[in-house]
Enzyme design. Structure first.
Site, PDB file in Angstrom:
ATOM      1  N   ASN A  12       8.378 -15.229 -19.602  1.00  0.00           N
ATOM      2  CA  ASN A  12       8.477 -15.558 -18.177  1.00  0.00           C
ATOM      3  C   ASN A  12       8.530 -17.083 -18.071  1.00  0.00           C
ATOM      4  O   ASN A  12       7.515 -17.749 -18.223  1.00  0.00           O
ATOM      5  CB  ASN A  12       7.239 -14.983 -17.458  1.00  0.00           C
ATOM      6  CG  ASN A  12       7.176 -15.396 -16.003  1.00  0.00           C
ATOM      7  OD1 ASN A  12       8.133 -15.931 -15.455  1.00  0.00           O
ATOM      8  ND2 ASN A  12       6.037 -15.142 -15.366  1.00  0.00           N
ATOM      9  N   LYS A  14       9.047 -18.837 -15.519  1.00  0.00           N
ATOM     10  CA  LYS A  14       8.575 -19.313 -14.206  1.00  0.00           C
ATOM     11  C   LYS A  14       9.551 -20.360 -13.658  1.00  0.00           C
ATOM     12  O   LYS A  14      10.751 -20.265 -13.896  1.00  0.00           O
ATOM     13  CB  LYS A  14       7.138 -19.842 -14.317  1.00  0.00           C
ATOM     14  CG  LYS A  14       6.215 -18.835 -15.011  1.00  0.00           C
ATOM     15  CD  LYS A  14       4.775 -19.169 -14.885  1.00  0.00           C
ATOM     16  CE  LYS A  14       3.963 -18.165 -15.680  1.00  0.00           C
ATOM     17  NZ  LYS A  14       2.533 -18.304 -15.515  1.00  0.00           N
ATOM     18  N   HIS A  98       3.902 -10.218 -10.044  1.00  0.00           N
ATOM     19  CA  HIS A  98       3.179 -11.186 -10.875  1.00  0.00           C
ATOM     20  C   HIS A  98       2.033 -11.767 -10.046  1.00  0.00           C
ATOM     21  O   HIS A  98       2.168 -11.948  -8.831  1.00  0.00           O
ATOM     22  CB  HIS A  98       4.139 -12.294 -11.324  1.00  0.00           C
ATOM     23  CG  HIS A  98       3.521 -13.197 -12.343  1.00  0.00           C
ATOM     24  ND1 HIS A  98       2.674 -14.212 -12.002  1.00  0.00           N
ATOM     25  CD2 HIS A  98       3.600 -13.204 -13.698  1.00  0.00           C
ATOM     26  CE1 HIS A  98       2.262 -14.813 -13.104  1.00  0.00           C
ATOM     27  NE2 HIS A  98       2.812 -14.226 -14.155  1.00  0.00           N
ATOM     28  N   GLU A 100       1.005 -14.633  -9.626  1.00  0.00           N
ATOM     29  CA  GLU A 100       1.349 -15.838  -8.850  1.00  0.00           C
ATOM     30  C   GLU A 100       2.049 -15.451  -7.546  1.00  0.00           C
ATOM     31  O   GLU A 100       1.845 -16.096  -6.514  1.00  0.00           O
ATOM     32  CB  GLU A 100       2.221 -16.776  -9.703  1.00  0.00           C
ATOM     33  CG  GLU A 100       1.367 -17.482 -10.754  1.00  0.00           C
ATOM     34  CD  GLU A 100       2.105 -17.889 -12.009  1.00  0.00           C
ATOM     35  OE1 GLU A 100       3.342 -17.908 -12.018  1.00  0.00           O
ATOM     36  OE2 GLU A 100       1.414 -18.187 -13.009  1.00  0.00           O
ATOM     37  N   GLU A 170      -2.251  -8.236 -16.888  1.00  0.00           N
ATOM     38  CA  GLU A 170      -2.419  -9.678 -16.956  1.00  0.00           C
ATOM     39  C   GLU A 170      -3.687 -10.081 -16.214  1.00  0.00           C
ATOM     40  O   GLU A 170      -3.660 -10.270 -14.981  1.00  0.00           O
ATOM     41  CB  GLU A 170      -1.232 -10.385 -16.313  1.00  0.00           C
ATOM     42  CG  GLU A 170       0.084 -10.123 -16.998  1.00  0.00           C
ATOM     43  CD  GLU A 170       1.035 -11.300 -16.846  1.00  0.00           C
ATOM     44  OE1 GLU A 170       1.473 -11.827 -17.862  1.00  0.00           O
ATOM     45  OE2 GLU A 170       1.307 -11.703 -15.705  1.00  0.00           O
ATOM     46  N   GLY A 176      -2.241 -18.840 -18.038  1.00  0.00           N
ATOM     47  CA  GLY A 176      -2.047 -20.297 -18.020  1.00  0.00           C
ATOM     48  C   GLY A 176      -3.335 -21.087 -18.191  1.00  0.00           C
ATOM     49  O   GLY A 176      -3.363 -22.291 -17.960  1.00  0.00           O
ATOM     50  N   SER A 216      -2.071 -16.146 -21.797  1.00  0.00           N
ATOM     51  CA  SER A 216      -2.260 -17.087 -22.908  1.00  0.00           C
ATOM     52  C   SER A 216      -1.980 -16.473 -24.286  1.00  0.00           C
ATOM     53  O   SER A 216      -2.725 -16.724 -25.239  1.00  0.00           O
ATOM     54  CB  SER A 216      -3.649 -17.710 -22.847  1.00  0.00           C
ATOM     55  OG  SER A 216      -3.820 -18.388 -21.611  1.00  0.00           O
TER      56      SER A 216
END
Ligand code: PEP
Length: 254
Positions: A12, A14, A98, A100, A170, A176, A216
């Site tokens: 991904n 992003k 996701h 985010e 996730e 991240g 990660s």
């Protein structure tokens, strides 16, 4: 690695990489991963690079994914991109829900399920993301949250479609942050997800669904994570932005 199911490892990107930078990355991945047959390899660039990246990977084993799409097929939805438009660039996968997007665009489970249905209608495989925040984990609510997200985000999906859907677990606290779930923590939630899919669909379907871990993932932890019984791949953010780290994650997972 001996598994009944083929691993799927997706990068991904992003909101990173210009077209030229993305092309450099996939050219390097093509060189490094030319002989890898054991893993389904997917890259998910920004919309602006889909056309060029699609041409570059056309005759390779790398497949194309998008990072989001609209739940609508066409119409007055400024700034949105429909599944049929992604299809023009041979997009095979799309990341949906996701964390985010759940956090910054306030995407709900209901919206994610509408998008998943629209993706299937265009023969694009959704990668449906679920996962708890740190507070939710610390309050002992991981299973409750993941179950609610699964039920909501997969509402209206048929058994046949579910077999072509990927679930990405996730944990938000691991995205991240450099903090990875331990292989045991990941396996525990993955096994829970498969059990829930058994209730929601059937044992046969649940066994066929690929459940990715994301948060990660790096070359150093990929082997152990992928070695877990219910971990069938990875959704990789930061480490998918470099040729070396993404290709090492894939090689170390085999
Ligand atoms: C992600 O955003 O899907 C992700 C897993 O990111 P990272 O690998 O950087 O934690």
């Amino acid at each position: 690695m001996d598994k009944d199911i083929k691993l799927v490892i997706a990068g991904n990107w992003k909101m990173n990489k210009t077209v030229a930078e993305g092309l450099d990355l996939v050219q390097g991945l093509k060189r490094e991963l030319a002989n890898v047959k054991e893993v389904d390899i997917v890259v998910c660039p920004p919309f602006t690079s889909l056309s060029e990246i699609s041409k570059e990977i056309m005759h390779s084993s790398i497949r194309l994914g998008a990072q989001n799409m609209s739940e609508h097929h066409y119409g007055a939805y400024t700034g949105e991109v429909a599944a049929g438009m992604l299809k023009e660039f041979l997009v095979r996968y799309v990341i949906l829900g996701h964390s985010e997007r759940r956090q910054f665009q306030k995407e709900s489970d209901e919206l994610v399920s509408k998008k998943a249905i629209a993706a299937h209608a265009a023969q694009i495989k959704p990668i449906v993301c679920v996962g708890e925040t740190l507070e939710e984990r610390e309050a002992g609510n991981t299973e409750k949250i993941v179950e609610r997200q699964l039920k909501g985000s997969l509402a209206g999906i048929t058994s046949e479609q579910m077999e072509e859907t990927i679930v990405a677990y996730e944990p938000v606290w691991a995205i991240g942050t450099g903090k990875t779930a331990s292989p045991e923590q990941a396996q525990e939630v993955h096994a829970f997800i498969r059990k829930k899919l058994t209730f929601m669909f059937s044992e046969t379907v649940a066994k066929r669904v690929r459940i990715q871990y994301g948060g990660s993932v790096k070359p150093q932890n990929a082997r152990e994570l992928m070695g877990q019984a219910d971990v069938d791949g990875a959704l990789v953010g930061g480490a998918s932005l470099e040729i070396r780290s993404f290709s090492d994650i894939i090689k170390n997972s085999i």
